[in-house]
Enzyme design. Structure first.
Site, PDB file in Angstrom:
ATOM      1  N   ASP A 386      -7.832  -1.613 -37.878  1.00  0.00           N
ATOM      2  CA  ASP A 386      -7.995  -0.208 -37.521  1.00  0.00           C
ATOM      3  C   ASP A 386      -8.671   0.547 -38.658  1.00  0.00           C
ATOM      4  O   ASP A 386      -8.572   0.161 -39.828  1.00  0.00           O
ATOM      5  CB  ASP A 386      -6.627   0.413 -37.231  1.00  0.00           C
ATOM      6  CG  ASP A 386      -6.694   1.519 -36.198  1.00  0.00           C
ATOM      7  OD1 ASP A 386      -7.805   2.019 -35.933  1.00  0.00           O
ATOM      8  OD2 ASP A 386      -5.639   1.879 -35.645  1.00  0.00           O
ATOM      9  N   GLU A 389     -14.004   2.633 -40.454  1.00  0.00           N
ATOM     10  CA  GLU A 389     -15.179   3.501 -40.640  1.00  0.00           C
ATOM     11  C   GLU A 389     -15.243   4.118 -42.052  1.00  0.00           C
ATOM     12  O   GLU A 389     -16.352   4.131 -42.605  1.00  0.00           O
ATOM     13  CB  GLU A 389     -15.191   4.618 -39.588  1.00  0.00           C
ATOM     14  CG  GLU A 389     -15.186   4.140 -38.153  1.00  0.00           C
ATOM     15  CD  GLU A 389     -13.782   3.866 -37.621  1.00  0.00           C
ATOM     16  OE1 GLU A 389     -12.795   4.185 -38.321  1.00  0.00           O
ATOM     17  OE2 GLU A 389     -13.672   3.322 -36.526  1.00  0.00           O
ATOM     18  N   ASP A 459     -10.798   5.247 -30.262  1.00  0.00           N
ATOM     19  CA  ASP A 459      -9.752   6.069 -29.650  1.00  0.00           C
ATOM     20  C   ASP A 459     -10.344   6.995 -28.588  1.00  0.00           C
ATOM     21  O   ASP A 459     -10.339   8.229 -28.730  1.00  0.00           O
ATOM     22  CB  ASP A 459      -9.034   6.881 -30.728  1.00  0.00           C
ATOM     23  CG  ASP A 459      -8.338   5.991 -31.734  1.00  0.00           C
ATOM     24  OD1 ASP A 459      -8.232   4.775 -31.498  1.00  0.00           O
ATOM     25  OD2 ASP A 459      -7.901   6.506 -32.784  1.00  0.00           O
TER      26      ASP A 459
END
Length: 773
Positions: A386, A389, A459
């Site tokens: 997760d 970025e 998401d």
């Protein structure tokens, strides 16, 4: 800090004073200086060429994060005609205008298919972290009518990316890859990792990167979508096999809060006899005291993590564990990395966390040591990466000026997902070959396919518009050469459906349509926040929200032999799983810009339902073949649009004539039954070919040749099915099996259920067999 000079300096001077026709041959191509710009052309293969440009006095030393191929020894013919220098292989012609510096690309006959603009390379001096460098821009000409695909995963719902202005900067739900491919059969990879503005308008197509010592791009001539993807894999790496279980159904939630809750979910699927292969543990298994990402299990809620993994394995399922690239300030990792200057100093999400310096190989070593000791050694099977970025908290421009091992974060930020996934893949491979690396990650960069990484779309919101946009997002991502992609079934953020939750009929409809789409993506995975997503949360068997889910999960498992064979084509022959219609129907103009249909492998045409409450949907059947309605067996000629009914338990699904589909057994998990009694569905109408692939399912012995292939060929005129000699071997391979052959028609071989009768049953012992039907 990045500082632009007051007056923009264009080192491409509009003058002929510096014009020189001199050039120098190198081992890989040529070098020339035009208008105070050094131009270097490096041939990587007869169809792949690298173009580097830099200011005349600049010293450029660059190692690519994405490109791992080294230049081949390519036979290149070089000729000079006045101010044009022509280099040519048997496949590609590259022309440099020695007066303007323009580089053009064409076929050996002289047809130009892609070109830079005259004076199209621009360098604007900047200071980046105390270093004199440039904002670098390269402009090209595209033909008015050509279409382009790629640029990663953009949430704009478009297939054709012409007319777009996009800032390529990684963020949640947006994967940025400075690559596109054209309907003219070529691809362009802009090898830069800083924030990059992509612009396409009637005047030009350009990449403008905030930091770069040079203009650096690769031109790839593939002559087709698959050809360009194959060139991109040559350049940036091939894709390894995922374990078979990953292609089954995977369940997640944000989040399971104890090991007992997680194990109970697997148990409930087994009790209900609904297939399941993966369970995913999201954040906070490490406990609250560490703040974030301690890479160890909370002794209160996860007191025996090895037992948790063993319990999951005992039920023939597998366990993904989340691993973040950021650390809370109370973790041991934070303390060590801070002391060794291995953190990047801006605040990430959640509060009080910092990003580790994945650009530093020593830091990647330490990261794995913690991850292996605290998590992987407990018997876990896959990684949920997760926030690669990463997310910013209190985001500001100065964050990008923080130093990293490789320079400013600004100069390398887009490559972070690649380095992060690569570190985990490389270290797990060094630790063991018994388990194939299985990575789920929220972002990607060019080359990430070589690390066993499966990117999900982030998401995203739980709404119909977002569902529709996922189709084009996934297809353009795949067209960048990265074959593994998936999305949260039902969307991640379901706050609009709090009233009623999973019993809300509106959410049930959205979720089921999303699940139908996900059945035909490289990974089928349920996940989201606010509302739990397990099948039993929606109702019980006998109720439509349960029954339709079960139907499509079982359909996915029936397709596993087909999916696994398609995955082998990805690994062995640079193939793709989720395919834009352009890949297979490039000669059909109507198929080139369709954003709500795709091919799943080479056989299935998938048209997901992405509108609320619709009772029917228009489907375009590409020209050049006949199509079978999967559900009814009806046959229709391509090149037409048809209107199909869309009851909740079906979505439009067609199979191309000539397809040979191996139909797997009914199972509760991927490896429950061997493929020794396969239904073989043949869709007649033209000749067909299929290769069935098998190996040991979850190790790397296949890299040493331990696998088998069985080729099937259907001759439509003679009605002959040829099953060729088996190729290869591996321990405990099947020595004998049955193929139950079905010629699909409206009476037999339709829909998700097994066929009611077989045209013939063949016992196959590995030797060539011919069956007339």
């Amino acid at each position: 800090m990045k500082i632009k000079t007051t007056v923009t300096v264009l080192l491409l001077l509009f003058t002929r004073a510096a014009f020189s026709q001199a050039y120098t041959q190198t081992n890989t191509g040529i070098k020339a200086t035009v208008n105070n710009i050094n131009v270097e052309i490096q041939w990587y293969s007869p169809r792949i060429v690298r173009i580097m440009k830099s200011p005349k006095d600049a010293v450029v030393k660059k190692e690519s994060y994405s490109v791992i191929k080294t230049p081949e020894n390519v036979s290149v013919n070089i000729q000079q005609h006045d101010n044009k220098l022509v280099q040519q292989t048997d496949s590609l012609q590259v022309i440099i205008n020695l007066q303007t510096g323009r580089v053009s690309f064409g076929r050996p006959g002289g047809e130009i298919i892609f070109s830079e603009k005259d004076h199209g390379t621009q360098f604007t001096p900047i200071i980046d972290l105390g270093k004199n460098t440039y904002d670098v821009r390269q402009a090209f000409f595209l033909d008015k009518d050509e279409m382009i695909y790629g640029l990663g995963q953009q949430q704009n719902g478009k297939m054709n990316q012409r007319g777009q202005k996009l800032l390529l900067l990684q963020k949640n739900t947006k994967v940025c890859i400075p690559f596109f491919q054209s309907t003219k059969g070529y691809g362009v990879f802009w090898d830069n990792y800083s924030p990059t503005l992509f612009t396409d308008n009637p005047q030009e197509t350009s990449f403008d990167s905030e930091v770069g010592d040079c203009s650096d791009y690769y031109f790839l001539l593939g002559n087709s979508a698959d050809g360009v993807i194959a060139q991109m894999r040559q350049l940036t790496g091939q894709s390894p096999m995922m374990p078979l279980w990953v292609y089954g159904f995977n369940q997640s939630r944000e989040r399971y809060k104890t090991q007992f809750e997680l194990v109970d979910v697997v148990q409930q699927y087994r009790t209900l006899q609904v297939p399941l292969d993966g369970i995913i543990q999201d954040w906070q298994y490490w406990g609250d005291d560490s703040i974030w990402n301690a890479m160890a299990f909370d002794p209160v809620r996860y007191p025996r993590p090895k037992l948790m993994a063993d319990s999951v394995h005992a039920m023939n399922a597998h366990l993904f564990i989340v691993a973040w690239p950021v650390f809370g300030y109370k973790t041991a990792q934070f303390a060590e990395f801070k002391k060794k200057n291995m953190l990047i100093n801006f605040e990430t999400w959640p509060k009080h966390t910092r990003l580790y310096d994945a650009y530093n190989p020593v830091t990647r070593d330490s990261y794995w040591e913690y991850l292996n000791k605290g998590v992987f050694s407990q018997g876990t099977d896959g990684w949920w990466l997760d926030d690669p970025e990463p997310d910013h908290l209190n985001h500001n421009e100065q964050d990008y000026d923080q130093p990293t091992y490789a320079g400013s974060f600004r100069s390398v930020c887009n490559a972070l997902p690649l380095l992060h996934a690569g570190g985990i893949y490389t270290h797990q491979r060094q630790t063991t070959s018994a388990k194939r690396v299985a990575i789920l990650t929220r972002s990607a960069f060019a080359g990430q396919q070589r690390y066993g990484a499966n990117t999900w779309s982030g998401d995203v919101r739980s709404d119909w518009s977002t569902l529709h946009k996922q189709i084009a997002a996934g297809l353009n991502f795949s067209l960048c050469g990265i074959p593994y992609w998936n999305t949260d079934i039902g969307g991640f953020i379901a706050e609009d459906y709090v009233n009623g939750g999973t019993k809300n009929p509106e959410f049930q409809e959205l979720y089921i349509r999303w699940l139908q789409f996900a059945t035909f993506t490289p990974m089928m995975r349920s996940h989201g926040t606010i509302l739990p997503r397990e099948i039993y949360q929606f109702g019980q068997r006998g109720e439509w929200p349960f029954d339709v889910q079960e139907k499509f999960i079982n359909l996915r498992y029936s397709l596993l032999p087909y999916v696994y064979a398609t995955a082998w084509q990805v690994t062995a022959n640079a193939g793709s799983i989720m395919r834009a219609l352009y890949c297979d129907f490039a000669s059909d103009p109507q198929a080139l810009d369709i954003n709500n249909e795709f091919m799943f492998g080479k056989s299935f045409l998938v048209a997901p339902v992405t509108q609320k409450g619709v009772k029917e949907q228009v489907v375009y059947l590409p020209a050049g073949t006949r199509w079978f309605n999967f559900w009814t067996g009806d046959q229709l000629e391509g090149g037409q649009s048809i209107t199909e009914a869309t009851p909740i338990d079906k979505m439009p699904l067609y199979v191309k004539a000539g397809s040979i589909i191996p139909w797997g057994p009914r199972v509760q998990y991927a490896e429950e039954k061997k493929w020794d009694n396969l239904e073989l569905r043949i869709y007649p109408g033209t000749d067909g070919h299929f290769t069935l692939y098998e190996d040991e399912n979850d190790n790397y012995n296949y890299e040493n040749g331990q696998y088998t292939e069985i080729d099937f060929h259907w001759n439509d005129q003679t009605r002959m099915l040829t099953i060729n000699d088996i190729r290869g071997s591996f321990p405990r391979m099947l020595q004998s099996r049955k193929f139950n052959i079905v010629i699909v028609n409206k009476q037999n071989g339709t829909g998700a259920a097994p066929a009611v009768k077989f045209n013939k049953t063949v016992t196959y012992k590995g030797r060539k067999t011919e069956v007339r039907l």
